[in-house]
Design a protein around this motif. Structure first.
Motif, short mmCIF file in Angstrom:
data_model
loop_
_atom_site.label_atom_id
_atom_site.label_comp_id
_atom_site.label_asym_id
_atom_site.label_seq_id
_atom_site.Cartn_x
_atom_site.Cartn_y
_atom_site.Cartn_z
N MET A 61 -54.59 -13.59 -13.68
CA MET A 61 -54.72 -13.91 -15.06
C MET A 61 -54.14 -12.51 -15.66
O MET A 61 -53.66 -13.02 -16.82
CB MET A 61 -56.47 -14.22 -15.50
CG MET A 61 -56.60 -14.14 -16.91
SD MET A 61 -58.36 -14.55 -17.26
CE MET A 61 -59.02 -12.84 -17.00
N TYR A 62 -54.47 -11.54 -15.61
CA TYR A 62 -54.17 -10.29 -15.95
C TYR A 62 -52.39 -10.33 -16.42
O TYR A 62 -51.60 -10.03 -17.13
CB TYR A 62 -54.27 -8.86 -15.40
CG TYR A 62 -53.69 -7.69 -15.94
CD1 TYR A 62 -54.00 -7.17 -17.16
CD2 TYR A 62 -52.75 -6.94 -15.28
CE1 TYR A 62 -53.52 -6.01 -17.54
CE2 TYR A 62 -52.21 -5.95 -15.88
CZ TYR A 62 -52.55 -5.14 -16.95
OH TYR A 62 -52.20 -4.05 -17.30
N ARG A 63 -51.68 -10.68 -15.09
CA ARG A 63 -50.24 -10.76 -14.98
C ARG A 63 -49.86 -11.86 -15.75
O ARG A 63 -48.67 -11.72 -16.54
CB ARG A 63 -49.88 -11.06 -13.32
CG ARG A 63 -50.16 -9.66 -12.55
CD ARG A 63 -49.87 -9.97 -11.28
NE ARG A 63 -48.27 -10.18 -11.08
CZ ARG A 63 -47.27 -9.42 -11.20
NH1 ARG A 63 -47.70 -7.98 -11.32
NH2 ARG A 63 -46.14 -9.70 -11.09
N ALA A 64 -50.30 -13.00 -15.96
CA ALA A 64 -50.01 -14.07 -16.68
C ALA A 64 -50.20 -13.92 -18.19
O ALA A 64 -49.22 -14.23 -18.84
CB ALA A 64 -50.84 -15.38 -16.37
N LEU A 65 -51.25 -12.95 -18.59
CA LEU A 65 -51.38 -12.74 -20.10
C LEU A 65 -50.21 -11.75 -20.38
O LEU A 65 -49.83 -11.75 -21.56
CB LEU A 65 -52.69 -11.97 -20.10
CG LEU A 65 -53.90 -12.71 -20.20
CD1 LEU A 65 -55.15 -12.12 -20.06
CD2 LEU A 65 -54.08 -13.58 -21.31
N ASN A 66 -49.78 -10.93 -19.47
CA ASN A 66 -48.62 -9.88 -19.94
C ASN A 66 -47.04 -10.53 -19.51
O ASN A 66 -46.41 -9.92 -19.34
CB ASN A 66 -48.73 -8.62 -19.01
CG ASN A 66 -50.01 -7.97 -19.54
OD1 ASN A 66 -50.12 -7.27 -20.36
ND2 ASN A 66 -51.15 -7.90 -18.89
N LYS A 67 -47.00 -11.83 -19.06
CA LYS A 67 -46.11 -12.54 -18.82
C LYS A 67 -45.13 -11.87 -17.70
O LYS A 67 -43.98 -11.76 -17.51
CB LYS A 67 -45.30 -12.62 -19.99
CG LYS A 67 -45.65 -13.43 -21.08
CD LYS A 67 -44.79 -13.45 -22.42
CE LYS A 67 -45.35 -14.39 -23.52
NZ LYS A 67 -44.42 -14.30 -24.64
N GLU A 71 -43.47 -17.30 -10.02
CA GLU A 71 -43.53 -18.87 -9.77
C GLU A 71 -44.44 -18.59 -8.30
O GLU A 71 -45.37 -19.38 -8.10
CB GLU A 71 -42.33 -19.49 -9.63
CG GLU A 71 -42.73 -20.89 -9.22
CD GLU A 71 -41.43 -21.89 -9.30
OE1 GLU A 71 -41.76 -23.27 -9.11
OE2 GLU A 71 -40.32 -21.31 -9.71
N TRP A 72 -43.87 -18.00 -7.27
CA TRP A 72 -44.52 -17.66 -5.90
C TRP A 72 -46.04 -17.42 -5.80
O TRP A 72 -46.79 -17.99 -5.05
CB TRP A 72 -43.57 -17.05 -5.08
CG TRP A 72 -43.73 -15.39 -5.29
CD1 TRP A 72 -42.92 -14.80 -6.18
CD2 TRP A 72 -44.78 -14.70 -4.84
NE1 TRP A 72 -43.48 -13.29 -6.18
CE2 TRP A 72 -44.54 -13.27 -5.39
CE3 TRP A 72 -45.82 -14.60 -4.11
CZ2 TRP A 72 -45.22 -12.12 -5.24
CZ3 TRP A 72 -46.47 -13.65 -3.83
CH2 TRP A 72 -46.11 -12.15 -4.42
N LEU A 113 -48.36 -26.74 -11.65
CA LEU A 113 -47.22 -26.93 -10.90
C LEU A 113 -46.38 -27.82 -11.27
O LEU A 113 -45.04 -27.86 -10.92
CB LEU A 113 -47.49 -27.17 -9.46
CG LEU A 113 -48.46 -25.95 -8.60
CD1 LEU A 113 -48.80 -26.26 -7.24
CD2 LEU A 113 -47.76 -24.49 -8.65
N GLY A 114 -46.64 -28.89 -11.93
CA GLY A 114 -45.70 -30.17 -12.29
C GLY A 114 -45.80 -31.07 -11.10
O GLY A 114 -46.48 -30.91 -9.89
N LYS A 115 -45.37 -32.14 -11.29
CA LYS A 115 -45.56 -33.27 -10.27
C LYS A 115 -45.06 -33.29 -9.17
O LYS A 115 -45.38 -33.72 -8.13
CB LYS A 115 -45.14 -34.80 -11.09
CG LYS A 115 -43.59 -34.80 -11.42
CD LYS A 115 -43.50 -36.00 -12.14
CE LYS A 115 -41.87 -36.26 -12.38
NZ LYS A 115 -41.57 -37.30 -13.06
N LYS A 116 -43.88 -32.60 -9.08
CA LYS A 116 -42.93 -32.32 -7.70
C LYS A 116 -43.75 -31.31 -6.86
O LYS A 116 -44.03 -31.71 -5.76
CB LYS A 116 -41.66 -32.01 -7.82
CG LYS A 116 -40.72 -33.01 -8.54
CD LYS A 116 -39.27 -32.63 -8.64
CE LYS A 116 -38.44 -33.76 -9.26
NZ LYS A 116 -37.21 -33.32 -9.48
#
Length: 332
Positions: A61-67, A71-72, A113-116
């Motif tokens: 969450m911290y990494r996502a907040l800081n962009k 993807e892995w 993740l998306g449908k695929k």
């Protein structure tokens, strides 16, 4: 294809979903971990895994907040959650109804993740959950198993349909945002995106062409703006056929831009001259009238770290030179 690089609202949505999911699962994981540690009959291994997953959720969450998330990392997070749920279902009795957690998972997976990419972990969770319920119920077709499968598949199908429609709608909106409504060619926003894509390539080599219709005002004055619009549409179509649709842009009035990915100046000039000749020789039709039009073209070469504004400014200077020298010509 150009639409793959523009206006990435999917990334923003997935990032928001990831942040929200991580926040929620960190709270749930922390609560369940502590709760299971305090219960004598609960599994300390499961409690430990839940606490570890709560910590991983906070980190992601911290990494996502800081962009800064990759993807892995999202895929690892999803498969870790799948493993945790499968383990929790495996060590529990059916009467605990832990398998109910699996029913909310397809929604999260498709949004993150998306449908695929979501298909594999969603399938794994379904198969192993069904296998576990079948073994513990000692019946291959128990009512509990049938209800679980039907519920899971319903959530899966709804998630798939929603994600498919959302992706299609976003693609349509992206195309609308990047297309000039009159000529249906790409606009200046699309030009900016394409220029960024090409200019960031290693050893990028391209030429920028500015094309302007000569004496276009006379067509509007003598034949009306409807005639001018039709000429613009036909001219844009002709240019895009010669230069490639994904490299042709209308950037204002009667002005177009063409990007040429080439290593030699000769390639760009040959293309520019081909466009000029074919436009000047083409007969444009309007209400049974044959109208002729010519183009003036300015060409400039992209240089390392050159901005789009600088490239267009240099091409515009060459376009002005072509106009000064008599129009219907290419200037470099």
């Amino acid at each position: 294809m150009l639409h793959r690089i523009e206006l990435d609202k999917t990334y923003l949505l997935r990032r928001k979903v990831l942040i929200g999911t991580c926040c929620l699962l960190s709270i749930i994981g922390l609560f369940l971990g502590i709760f299971n540690l305090l219960r004598a009959e609960a599994s300390p291994i499961l409690a430990t895994f839940e606490l570890i997953y709560a910590l991983l959720s906070l980190i992601l969450m911290y990494r996502a907040l800081n962009k800064r998330h990759q993807e892995w990392e999202v895929h690892l997070y999803v498969y870790s959650l799948t493993a945790l749920i499968i383990f929790a279902i495996y060590i529990a009795e059916l009467t605990n109804f832990r398998f109910c957690w699996a029913l909310v998972i397809p929604i999260l997976y498709f949004l993150m993740l998306g449908k695929k990419s979501a298909t594999i972990p969603t399938s794994i969770l379904l198969v192993l959950s069904v296998l576990d319920i079948s073994v513990k119920s000692e019946m291959m077709f128990s009512s509990m198993l049938i209800n679980f499968i039907c519920s899971y598949l319903t959530v899966w199908i709804v998630s798939y349909v929603y994600e498919t429609n959302r992706e299609n709608s976003e693609k349509e909106l992206q195309e609308l945002a990047l297309l000039d409504p009159l000529t249906q060619r790409y606009n200046r926003l699309a030009l900016t995106k394409q220029f960024q894509k090409i200019s960031t390539k290693p050893n990028a080599s391209m030429y920028i062409m500015l094309l302007d219709l000569d004496y276009f005002k006379d067509i509007n004055d003598n034949h009306g703006h409807e005639a001018g619009d039709i000429i613009l549409q036909q001219c844009a179509e002709k240019i895009s056929l010669i230069a490639n649709h994904h490299y042709t842009f209308r950037i204002g009035g009667e002005e177009f831009c063409v990007i040429v990915e080439a290593t030699e100046l000769t390639q760009a000039l040959v293309l520019a001259e081909s466009i000029r000749q074919q436009i000047s020789q083409h007969e444009f039709n309007f209400e049974d009238q044959i109208l002729s039009i010519t183009l003036s073209i300015g060409v400039t070469q992209f240089e390392t770290e050159m901005t789009l504004s600088k490239a267009l400014s240099q091409a515009d200077a060459q376009l002005y030179e072509a106009k000064r020298l008599g129009r219907n010509r290419v200037s470099y």
